[in-house]
Design an enzyme around this catalytic site. Sequence first.
Site, PDB file in Angstrom:
ATOM      1  N   HIS A  90      25.888 -22.853  27.028  1.00 24.58           N
ATOM      2  CA  HIS A  90      24.927 -23.874  27.472  1.00 24.58           C
ATOM      3  C   HIS A  90      24.852 -23.857  28.994  1.00 24.58           C
ATOM      4  O   HIS A  90      25.846 -23.582  29.676  1.00 24.58           O
ATOM      5  CB  HIS A  90      25.279 -25.271  26.948  1.00 24.58           C
ATOM      6  CG  HIS A  90      26.583 -25.832  27.418  1.00 24.58           C
ATOM      7  ND1 HIS A  90      26.737 -26.507  28.616  1.00 24.58           N
ATOM      8  CD2 HIS A  90      27.818 -25.836  26.845  1.00 24.58           C
ATOM      9  CE1 HIS A  90      27.990 -26.907  28.746  1.00 24.58           C
ATOM     10  NE2 HIS A  90      28.674 -26.510  27.696  1.00 24.58           N
ATOM     11  N   ASP A  92      23.408 -26.556  30.759  1.00 23.05           N
ATOM     12  CA  ASP A  92      23.496 -27.897  31.332  1.00 23.05           C
ATOM     13  C   ASP A  92      24.941 -28.193  31.690  1.00 23.05           C
ATOM     14  O   ASP A  92      25.874 -27.633  31.102  1.00 23.05           O
ATOM     15  CB  ASP A  92      22.921 -28.943  30.374  1.00 23.05           C
ATOM     16  CG  ASP A  92      23.774 -29.132  29.127  1.00 23.05           C
ATOM     17  OD1 ASP A  92      24.056 -28.118  28.463  1.00 23.05           O
ATOM     18  OD2 ASP A  92      24.148 -30.283  28.825  1.00 23.05           O
ATOM     19  N   ASP A 123      32.299 -24.250  32.508  1.00 18.74           N
ATOM     20  CA  ASP A 123      31.687 -25.014  31.412  1.00 18.74           C
ATOM     21  C   ASP A 123      30.218 -25.295  31.717  1.00 18.74           C
ATOM     22  O   ASP A 123      29.888 -26.334  32.268  1.00 18.74           O
ATOM     23  CB  ASP A 123      32.463 -26.318  31.241  1.00 18.74           C
ATOM     24  CG  ASP A 123      31.970 -27.177  30.095  1.00 18.74           C
ATOM     25  OD1 ASP A 123      31.401 -26.626  29.139  1.00 18.74           O
ATOM     26  OD2 ASP A 123      32.139 -28.408  30.167  1.00 18.74           O
ATOM     27  N   GLU A 156      23.881 -29.826  25.805  1.00 25.47           N
ATOM     28  CA  GLU A 156      25.162 -29.963  25.110  1.00 25.47           C
ATOM     29  C   GLU A 156      25.995 -31.101  25.684  1.00 25.47           C
ATOM     30  O   GLU A 156      26.626 -31.864  24.947  1.00 25.47           O
ATOM     31  CB  GLU A 156      25.941 -28.654  25.196  1.00 25.47           C
ATOM     32  CG  GLU A 156      27.159 -28.593  24.282  1.00 25.47           C
ATOM     33  CD  GLU A 156      28.409 -29.224  24.880  1.00 25.47           C
ATOM     34  OE1 GLU A 156      29.321 -29.573  24.119  1.00 25.47           O
ATOM     35  OE2 GLU A 156      28.472 -29.363  26.130  1.00 25.47           O
ATOM     36  N   HIS A 422      34.638 -30.961  33.656  1.00 27.01           N
ATOM     37  CA  HIS A 422      34.226 -32.370  33.664  1.00 27.01           C
ATOM     38  C   HIS A 422      34.855 -33.152  34.812  1.00 27.01           C
ATOM     39  O   HIS A 422      34.561 -34.347  34.952  1.00 27.01           O
ATOM     40  CB  HIS A 422      34.523 -33.078  32.342  1.00 27.01           C
ATOM     41  CG  HIS A 422      33.732 -32.571  31.186  1.00 27.01           C
ATOM     42  ND1 HIS A 422      33.519 -33.313  30.039  1.00 27.01           N
ATOM     43  CD2 HIS A 422      33.084 -31.403  30.966  1.00 27.01           C
ATOM     44  CE1 HIS A 422      32.790 -32.616  29.176  1.00 27.01           C
ATOM     45  NE2 HIS A 422      32.520 -31.441  29.730  1.00 27.01           N
TER      46      HIS A 422
END
Length: 453
Positions: A90, A92, A123, A156, A422
Amino acid sequence: MPSVPLSETVASLIPRARAELAELVAYASVADERVFPRSECEKAAAWVADALRQEGFQDVALLDTPDGTQSVYGLLPGPAGAPTVLLYAHYDVQPPLDEAAWLSPPFELTERDGRWYGRGAADCKGGLLMHLTALRALREHGGAPVTVKVIVEGSEEQGTGGLERYAEAHPDLLTADAIVIGDAGNFRVGMPTVTSSLRGMVLMEVRVATLEGNLHSGQFGGAAPDALGALIQMLASLRDATGATTIDGIDASGEWSGLAYPEDDFRRDAKVLDGVELVGGGTLSDRLWARPSVTVLGIDAPPVVGATPSVQATAGALVSLRVPPGFDAGRTAEALSAHLKAAAPWGARVETTQRGSGQPFRADTGSPAYSAMADAMREAYGEELAIAGQGGSIPLCNTLATLYPEAEILLIGLSEPEAQIHAVNESVSPEELERLSLAEALFLTHYAASKSA
């Protein structure tokens, strides 16, 4: 075909992968227009589409998904009769959070201490570069021995289900014999790992109201019902004294029988402050991979700076609940909503709104694809393959497992603990990118051979 080993070909492609990852990281592709303009996601999607076309993919398309985002699809035909492998990533990313806490700009790939830093580096923009590098290496060695489909999602991180709904409406699009989800990570750097289970996710917004408007805390405090105080009590009811999740109607006694996670390793990986205890009971693996986990993601309340002496009339919070395989996200959401409403004190008015969800997932680790991946990882790393769980959610996995029950689904990727996905200062290990790109190329070769045997 070149006489150099496949490993040397992969190594020679890493500088190109770094340059392209820098281009892709530069797009602030946060799929939330309240945070960043939609144009950043559109630019990232266009970049992915162009990259697939340059690699000879056919039927490259920007798919407008029901949640208003775009996913990118492409098909690379293989030899006649070869199996089909779907590769997922992904583009995003999560918001950068506190940009001042980044040691380098979040959307500028920066090399430091042997790692590449930037939002999405691991990620999961790095996951896309892993796929591309594996395919490029195979092209220099005669081409991919399988038909390859690539799907790169645009939402996602938001959990809004756009690609899941699109796949359900177009079930022929992503059919494959094996699916490689490039959005997981090794248990630690240098330890080849596949993820066999994912926790599902429910995002729940809760709103509390007690008064028609704020009141002076000196004049009315002590009798007037405080909405923020009510919310704090409700959120506190989601955990017991040990910090373990305790939600009415949700079992929290699961046990994990696979890879163990030593507490010292976890404390180091999570950067737990000295003297601060871990929460919950059971083994670390139980808590992370086999039991539900609640997290308060944000609270709507006056900030400390500028706060007035007021009894608050309203307050709100966003709550995340992760649940392991065996739970249904829909029923879990109902239980969470019912618990919050029942926990409200003083007859406070409570509204709950589900903002996102994803079903948990469990893979079949005894499939031929896992044997091929174990062989590939052994060659790439010189280590035996480990099987672990993951506390995060990838909602598409369960959708694909439902649509294509015969497909073998494997989860690998670059999000090992040091990547700090994150969080601020997310990074990727270039050595992991190289070894996993090699492992994926070897996997495609071994898997094709196993299906033709």
